[in-house]
Design a protein around this motif. Structure first.
Motif, PDB file in Angstrom:
ATOM      1  N   PHE A   1       0.876  -1.162   0.000  1.00 21.22           N
ATOM      2  CA  PHE A   1       0.000   0.000   0.000  1.00 21.22           C
ATOM      3  C   PHE A   1       0.912   1.210   0.000  1.00 21.22           C
ATOM      4  O   PHE A   1       1.863   1.264   0.783  1.00 21.22           O
ATOM      5  CB  PHE A   1      -0.872   0.043   1.261  1.00 21.22           C
ATOM      6  N   MET A   2       0.657   2.172  -0.875  1.00 22.67           N
ATOM      7  CA  MET A   2       1.473   3.376  -0.890  1.00 22.67           C
ATOM      8  C   MET A   2       0.620   4.587  -1.222  1.00 22.67           C
ATOM      9  O   MET A   2      -0.472   4.448  -1.775  1.00 22.67           O
ATOM     10  CB  MET A   2       2.640   3.236  -1.854  1.00 22.67           C
ATOM     11  N   VAL A   3       1.136   5.744  -0.854  1.00 23.32           N
ATOM     12  CA  VAL A   3       0.449   6.997  -1.129  1.00 23.32           C
ATOM     13  C   VAL A   3       1.204   7.693  -2.250  1.00 23.32           C
ATOM     14  O   VAL A   3       2.425   7.819  -2.193  1.00 23.32           O
ATOM     15  CB  VAL A   3       0.404   7.890   0.129  1.00 23.32           C
ATOM     16  N   ARG A   4       0.469   8.105  -3.265  1.00 19.86           N
ATOM     17  CA  ARG A   4       1.066   8.839  -4.378  1.00 19.86           C
ATOM     18  C   ARG A   4       0.507  10.246  -4.391  1.00 19.86           C
ATOM     19  O   ARG A   4      -0.670  10.464  -4.101  1.00 19.86           O
ATOM     20  CB  ARG A   4       0.734   8.161  -5.707  1.00 19.86           C
ATOM     21  N   LYS A   5       1.361  11.176  -4.759  1.00 17.43           N
ATOM     22  CA  LYS A   5       0.923  12.569  -4.883  1.00 17.43           C
ATOM     23  C   LYS A   5       0.566  12.826  -6.336  1.00 17.43           C
ATOM     24  O   LYS A   5       1.348  12.520  -7.232  1.00 17.43           O
ATOM     25  CB  LYS A   5       2.030  13.517  -4.442  1.00 17.43           C
ATOM     26  N   LYS A   6      -0.615  13.365  -6.548  1.00 13.61           N
ATOM     27  CA  LYS A   6      -1.038  13.741  -7.893  1.00 13.61           C
ATOM     28  C   LYS A   6      -1.027  15.256  -7.980  1.00 13.61           C
ATOM     29  O   LYS A   6      -1.550  15.938  -7.102  1.00 13.61           O
ATOM     30  CB  LYS A   6      -2.444  13.220  -8.190  1.00 13.61           C
ATOM     31  N   GLY A   7      -0.430  15.750  -9.021  1.00 14.63           N
ATOM     32  CA  GLY A   7      -0.362  17.193  -9.208  1.00 14.63           C
ATOM     33  C   GLY A   7      -1.670  17.753  -9.743  1.00 14.63           C
ATOM     34  O   GLY A   7      -2.578  17.016 -10.138  1.00 14.63           O
ATOM     35  N   GLU A   8      -1.742  19.066  -9.759  1.00  9.91           N
ATOM     36  CA  GLU A   8      -2.929  19.720 -10.313  1.00  9.91           C
ATOM     37  C   GLU A   8      -2.989  19.442 -11.807  1.00  9.91           C
ATOM     38  O   GLU A   8      -1.968  19.370 -12.486  1.00  9.91           O
ATOM     39  CB  GLU A   8      -2.869  21.230 -10.072  1.00  9.91           C
ATOM     40  N   ARG A   9      -4.191  19.264 -12.308  1.00 12.52           N
ATOM     41  CA  ARG A   9      -4.363  19.027 -13.741  1.00 12.52           C
ATOM     42  C   ARG A   9      -5.703  19.586 -14.182  1.00 12.52           C
ATOM     43  O   ARG A   9      -6.538  19.952 -13.362  1.00 12.52           O
ATOM     44  CB  ARG A   9      -4.259  17.544 -14.067  1.00 12.52           C
ATOM     45  N   ILE A  10      -5.877  19.620 -15.470  1.00 12.60           N
ATOM     46  CA  ILE A  10      -7.130  20.120 -16.033  1.00 12.60           C
ATOM     47  C   ILE A  10      -7.998  18.928 -16.416  1.00 12.60           C
ATOM     48  O   ILE A  10      -7.557  18.012 -17.105  1.00 12.60           O
ATOM     49  CB  ILE A  10      -6.869  20.993 -17.285  1.00 12.60           C
ATOM     50  N   GLY A  11      -9.230  18.941 -15.942  1.00  9.39           N
ATOM     51  CA  GLY A  11     -10.199  17.917 -16.303  1.00  9.39           C
ATOM     52  C   GLY A  11     -11.337  18.559 -17.075  1.00  9.39           C
ATOM     53  O   GLY A  11     -11.369  19.774 -17.267  1.00  9.39           O
ATOM     54  N   ARG A  12     -12.247  17.744 -17.525  1.00 14.91           N
ATOM     55  CA  ARG A  12     -13.403  18.268 -18.264  1.00 14.91           C
ATOM     56  C   ARG A  12     -14.691  17.747 -17.647  1.00 14.91           C
ATOM     57  O   ARG A  12     -14.786  16.591 -17.261  1.00 14.91           O
ATOM     58  CB  ARG A  12     -13.361  17.822 -19.724  1.00 14.91           C
ATOM     59  N   ASN A  13     -15.674  18.631 -17.605  1.00 14.29           N
ATOM     60  CA  ASN A  13     -17.013  18.223 -17.198  1.00 14.29           C
ATOM     61  C   ASN A  13     -17.573  17.398 -18.359  1.00 14.29           C
ATOM     62  O   ASN A  13     -17.680  17.899 -19.473  1.00 14.29           O
ATOM     63  CB  ASN A  13     -17.871  19.467 -16.940  1.00 14.29           C
ATOM     64  N   PRO A  14     -17.925  16.131 -18.133  1.00 15.19           N
ATOM     65  CA  PRO A  14     -18.376  15.289 -19.243  1.00 15.19           C
ATOM     66  C   PRO A  14     -19.664  15.775 -19.910  1.00 15.19           C
ATOM     67  O   PRO A  14     -19.873  15.541 -21.093  1.00 15.19           O
ATOM     68  CB  PRO A  14     -18.585  13.917 -18.621  1.00 15.19           C
ATOM     69  N   LYS A  15     -20.511  16.459 -19.164  1.00 17.74           N
ATOM     70  CA  LYS A  15     -21.776  16.930 -19.744  1.00 17.74           C
ATOM     71  C   LYS A  15     -21.589  18.179 -20.600  1.00 17.74           C
ATOM     72  O   LYS A  15     -22.148  18.279 -21.687  1.00 17.74           O
ATOM     73  CB  LYS A  15     -22.798  17.219 -18.644  1.00 17.74           C
ATOM     74  N   THR A  16     -20.802  19.123 -20.072  1.00 20.72           N
ATOM     75  CA  THR A  16     -20.686  20.411 -20.761  1.00 20.72           C
ATOM     76  C   THR A  16     -19.396  20.556 -21.551  1.00 20.72           C
ATOM     77  O   THR A  16     -19.303  21.404 -22.434  1.00 20.72           O
ATOM     78  CB  THR A  16     -20.754  21.569 -19.748  1.00 20.72           C
ATOM     79  N   GLY A  17     -18.385  19.747 -21.227  1.00 18.09           N
ATOM     80  CA  GLY A  17     -17.097  19.871 -21.899  1.00 18.09           C
ATOM     81  C   GLY A  17     -16.254  21.010 -21.353  1.00 18.09           C
ATOM     82  O   GLY A  17     -15.170  21.281 -21.853  1.00 18.09           O
ATOM     83  N   THR A  18     -16.740  21.686 -20.320  1.00 20.99           N
ATOM     84  CA  THR A  18     -16.023  22.807 -19.722  1.00 20.99           C
ATOM     85  C   THR A  18     -14.779  22.304 -18.993  1.00 20.99           C
ATOM     86  O   THR A  18     -14.832  21.318 -18.263  1.00 20.99           O
ATOM     87  CB  THR A  18     -16.925  23.537 -18.701  1.00 20.99           C
ATOM     88  N   GLU A  19     -13.660  23.007 -19.194  1.00 18.27           N
ATOM     89  CA  GLU A  19     -12.436  22.650 -18.488  1.00 18.27           C
ATOM     90  C   GLU A  19     -12.543  23.067 -17.027  1.00 18.27           C
ATOM     91  O   GLU A  19     -13.009  24.160 -16.721  1.00 18.27           O
ATOM     92  CB  GLU A  19     -11.227  23.323 -19.132  1.00 18.27           C
TER      93      GLU A  19
END
Length: 114
Positions: free
Chosen positions: A57-75
């Protein structure tokens, strides 16, 4: 989900310790809680918990990223966070796959015989 549909809970783990180790039910519950607390405390500190022949079991750090709203496509920015990851050992993978293969081969043998 397993093929049997069974989910193993804390109560199931406590019962297994009670049955196999011989501690009282109260002691078994305390033992399971202690082990889970120790694992949790280590992960909170960012430590890796390695259980031989089982996995890590380990903890990973995820950096900030850009995602998209699947319904609207808004970043949308996704904030940085820590996630827990489990990496099964080769032994555990082999046991899982051999168990599945044995069951599948047994089903094939039944069909061939029938």
């Amino acid at each position: 989900m397993s093929e049997s549909g069974k989910t193993v809970t804390r109560v199931d783990l406590c019962e297994a310790v009670y049955q196999k180790v011989g501690l009282s039910r109260t002691e078994s519950a305390a033992f399971v809680e202690l082990v889970l607390k120790e694992i949790t405390d280590c992960l909170e500190k960012g430590e890796t918990v390695k259980l031989s022949s089982f996995g890590s079991f380990m903890v990973r750090k995820k950096g900030e990223r850009i995602g998209r709203n699947p319904k609207t496509g808004t970043e949308v920015p996704i904030s940085p966070r820590r996630v827990m990851v489990f990496k099964p050992s080769a032994i555990l993978k082999q046991r899982i796959n051999n168990g599945a293969a044995a069951k599948t081969n047994g089903d094939v043998a039944k069909v061939a015989a029938g």
